[in-house]
Design a protein around this motif. Structure first.
Motif, PDB file in Angstrom:
ATOM      1  N   LEU A 132       0.835  -1.202   0.000  1.00  0.00           N
ATOM      2  CA  LEU A 132       0.000   0.000   0.000  1.00  0.00           C
ATOM      3  C   LEU A 132       0.870   1.253   0.000  1.00  0.00           C
ATOM      4  O   LEU A 132       0.593   2.208  -0.729  1.00  0.00           O
ATOM      5  CB  LEU A 132      -0.927   0.010   1.213  1.00  0.00           C
ATOM      6  CG  LEU A 132      -2.119  -0.930   1.149  1.00  0.00           C
ATOM      7  CD1 LEU A 132      -2.831  -0.967   2.493  1.00  0.00           C
ATOM      8  CD2 LEU A 132      -3.069  -0.528   0.047  1.00  0.00           C
TER       9      LEU A 132
ATOM     10  N   LYS B 137       2.182   1.830  -3.423  1.00  0.00           N
ATOM     11  CA  LYS B 137       1.152   2.365  -4.318  1.00  0.00           C
ATOM     12  C   LYS B 137       0.918   3.845  -4.062  1.00  0.00           C
ATOM     13  O   LYS B 137       0.751   4.627  -4.990  1.00  0.00           O
ATOM     14  CB  LYS B 137      -0.157   1.595  -4.153  1.00  0.00           C
ATOM     15  CG  LYS B 137      -0.125   0.220  -4.766  1.00  0.00           C
ATOM     16  CD  LYS B 137      -1.488  -0.441  -4.610  1.00  0.00           C
ATOM     17  CE  LYS B 137      -1.530  -1.734  -5.372  1.00  0.00           C
ATOM     18  NZ  LYS B 137      -2.909  -2.252  -5.460  1.00  0.00           N
TER      19      LYS B 137
ATOM     20  N   ARG C 258       1.544   6.935  -6.680  1.00  0.00           N
ATOM     21  CA  ARG C 258       0.517   7.937  -6.991  1.00  0.00           C
ATOM     22  C   ARG C 258       1.046   9.330  -6.685  1.00  0.00           C
ATOM     23  O   ARG C 258       0.825  10.270  -7.444  1.00  0.00           O
ATOM     24  CB  ARG C 258      -0.743   7.644  -6.188  1.00  0.00           C
ATOM     25  CG  ARG C 258      -1.850   8.666  -6.283  1.00  0.00           C
ATOM     26  CD  ARG C 258      -2.730   8.581  -7.530  1.00  0.00           C
ATOM     27  NE  ARG C 258      -3.508   7.392  -7.664  1.00  0.00           N
ATOM     28  CZ  ARG C 258      -4.752   7.233  -7.202  1.00  0.00           C
ATOM     29  NH1 ARG C 258      -5.339   8.198  -6.535  1.00  0.00           N
ATOM     30  NH2 ARG C 258      -5.389   6.116  -7.410  1.00  0.00           N
TER      31      ARG C 258
ATOM     32  N   ALA D 277      -5.514   9.035   1.494  1.00  0.00           N
ATOM     33  CA  ALA D 277      -6.395   8.623   0.399  1.00  0.00           C
ATOM     34  C   ALA D 277      -7.278   9.782  -0.053  1.00  0.00           C
ATOM     35  O   ALA D 277      -7.483   9.985  -1.253  1.00  0.00           O
ATOM     36  CB  ALA D 277      -7.261   7.435   0.838  1.00  0.00           C
TER      37      ALA D 277
ATOM     38  N   ASP E 217      -7.409  11.674  -3.764  1.00  0.00           N
ATOM     39  CA  ASP E 217      -8.690  11.408  -4.419  1.00  0.00           C
ATOM     40  C   ASP E 217      -8.909   9.905  -4.606  1.00  0.00           C
ATOM     41  O   ASP E 217      -9.378   9.448  -5.650  1.00  0.00           O
ATOM     42  CB  ASP E 217      -8.781  12.148  -5.758  1.00  0.00           C
ATOM     43  CG  ASP E 217     -10.212  12.232  -6.275  1.00  0.00           C
ATOM     44  OD1 ASP E 217     -11.147  12.216  -5.449  1.00  0.00           O
ATOM     45  OD2 ASP E 217     -10.392  12.298  -7.503  1.00  0.00           O
ATOM     46  N   ALA E 218      -8.537   9.133  -3.597  1.00  0.00           N
ATOM     47  CA  ALA E 218      -8.675   7.680  -3.653  1.00  0.00           C
ATOM     48  C   ALA E 218      -9.563   7.144  -2.539  1.00  0.00           C
ATOM     49  O   ALA E 218      -9.628   5.938  -2.324  1.00  0.00           O
ATOM     50  CB  ALA E 218      -7.297   7.025  -3.582  1.00  0.00           C
TER      51      ALA E 218
ATOM     52  N   PRO F  83     -12.861   6.858  -2.271  1.00  0.00           N
ATOM     53  CA  PRO F  83     -13.971   5.964  -2.630  1.00  0.00           C
ATOM     54  C   PRO F  83     -13.593   4.478  -2.667  1.00  0.00           C
ATOM     55  O   PRO F  83     -14.442   3.633  -2.403  1.00  0.00           O
ATOM     56  CB  PRO F  83     -14.390   6.457  -4.020  1.00  0.00           C
ATOM     57  CG  PRO F  83     -14.011   7.891  -4.028  1.00  0.00           C
ATOM     58  CD  PRO F  83     -12.727   7.956  -3.238  1.00  0.00           C
ATOM     59  N   GLN F  84     -12.345   4.144  -2.956  1.00  0.00           N
ATOM     60  CA  GLN F  84     -11.941   2.740  -3.007  1.00  0.00           C
ATOM     61  C   GLN F  84     -12.063   2.053  -1.644  1.00  0.00           C
ATOM     62  O   GLN F  84     -12.200   0.837  -1.577  1.00  0.00           O
ATOM     63  CB  GLN F  84     -10.509   2.593  -3.537  1.00  0.00           C
ATOM     64  CG  GLN F  84     -10.386   2.813  -5.018  1.00  0.00           C
ATOM     65  CD  GLN F  84     -10.243   4.279  -5.406  1.00  0.00           C
ATOM     66  OE1 GLN F  84     -10.312   5.183  -4.587  1.00  0.00           O
ATOM     67  NE2 GLN F  84     -10.053   4.527  -6.685  1.00  0.00           N
ATOM     68  N   PHE F  85     -12.014   2.809  -0.566  1.00  0.00           N
ATOM     69  CA  PHE F  85     -12.134   2.209   0.757  1.00  0.00           C
ATOM     70  C   PHE F  85     -13.543   1.692   1.011  1.00  0.00           C
ATOM     71  O   PHE F  85     -13.747   0.835   1.859  1.00  0.00           O
ATOM     72  CB  PHE F  85     -11.730   3.211   1.855  1.00  0.00           C
ATOM     73  CG  PHE F  85     -10.255   3.297   2.040  1.00  0.00           C
ATOM     74  CD1 PHE F  85      -9.600   2.477   2.939  1.00  0.00           C
ATOM     75  CD2 PHE F  85      -9.508   4.199   1.304  1.00  0.00           C
ATOM     76  CE1 PHE F  85      -8.230   2.547   3.097  1.00  0.00           C
ATOM     77  CE2 PHE F  85      -8.142   4.287   1.462  1.00  0.00           C
ATOM     78  CZ  PHE F  85      -7.503   3.453   2.360  1.00  0.00           C
TER      79      PHE F  85
ATOM     80  N   ASN G 236     -15.198  -0.281  -0.752  1.00  0.00           N
ATOM     81  CA  ASN G 236     -15.284  -1.682  -1.165  1.00  0.00           C
ATOM     82  C   ASN G 236     -14.424  -2.614  -0.326  1.00  0.00           C
ATOM     83  O   ASN G 236     -14.384  -3.803  -0.595  1.00  0.00           O
ATOM     84  CB  ASN G 236     -14.874  -1.814  -2.634  1.00  0.00           C
ATOM     85  CG  ASN G 236     -15.830  -1.103  -3.546  1.00  0.00           C
ATOM     86  OD1 ASN G 236     -17.028  -1.074  -3.297  1.00  0.00           O
ATOM     87  ND2 ASN G 236     -15.312  -0.497  -4.593  1.00  0.00           N
ATOM     88  N   LEU G 237     -13.765  -2.074   0.673  1.00  0.00           N
ATOM     89  CA  LEU G 237     -12.802  -2.865   1.444  1.00  0.00           C
ATOM     90  C   LEU G 237     -13.417  -4.111   2.067  1.00  0.00           C
ATOM     91  O   LEU G 237     -12.877  -5.193   1.963  1.00  0.00           O
ATOM     92  CB  LEU G 237     -12.151  -1.992   2.521  1.00  0.00           C
ATOM     93  CG  LEU G 237     -10.996  -2.600   3.282  1.00  0.00           C
ATOM     94  CD1 LEU G 237      -9.883  -3.024   2.335  1.00  0.00           C
ATOM     95  CD2 LEU G 237     -10.466  -1.609   4.291  1.00  0.00           C
TER      96      LEU G 237
END
Length: 105
Positions: free
Chosen positions: A19, A22, A26, A66, A70-71, A73-75, A77-78
């Motif tokens: 993580l 990543k 970014r 995050a 601007d990341a 929203p991905q959380f 779906n965790l």
């Protein structure tokens, strides 16, 4: 080289480092310094630097990063609930939605 990371074969420490890598990638894509991202995320520079080096950060700090990237929203779906394909899948699962875990005896 494949950019897809197989989290299911990793330890928590390895996932944390992946993580962090990543996030670093970014950050570099956005041409931000460590200090710049830390400032944008509202966390201390030392905290962010330690995250990139060790993967260690609080969940709050990770969410702030995050958000800054601007990341966030991905959380969402965790820990998503299972998606069923048919009513038979639902009936075969026979899950009981528990409001709390079992007590240890």
């Amino acid at each position: 080289m494949n950019n897809i990371v197989a989290f299911n074969m990793c330890t928590p420490a390895e996932v944390a480092m992946q993580l962090a890598a990543k996030v670093k990638a970014r950050r570099l894509e956005l041409n931000l310094t460590q200090e710049g991202l830390a400032s944008r995320a509202g966390i201390k520079f030392a905290t962010y630097r330690r995250f990139e080096q060790t993967g260690e950060i609080s969940i709050g700090g990770l969410l702030q990063i995050a958000f800054a990237l601007d990341a966030l929203p991905q959380f969402g779906n965790l820990f998503a609930q299972r998606q069923y394909q048919s009513i038979d899948d639902v009936l075969n699962e026979q899950t009981i939605v528990r409001k709390r875990g079992k007590k240890h005896e």
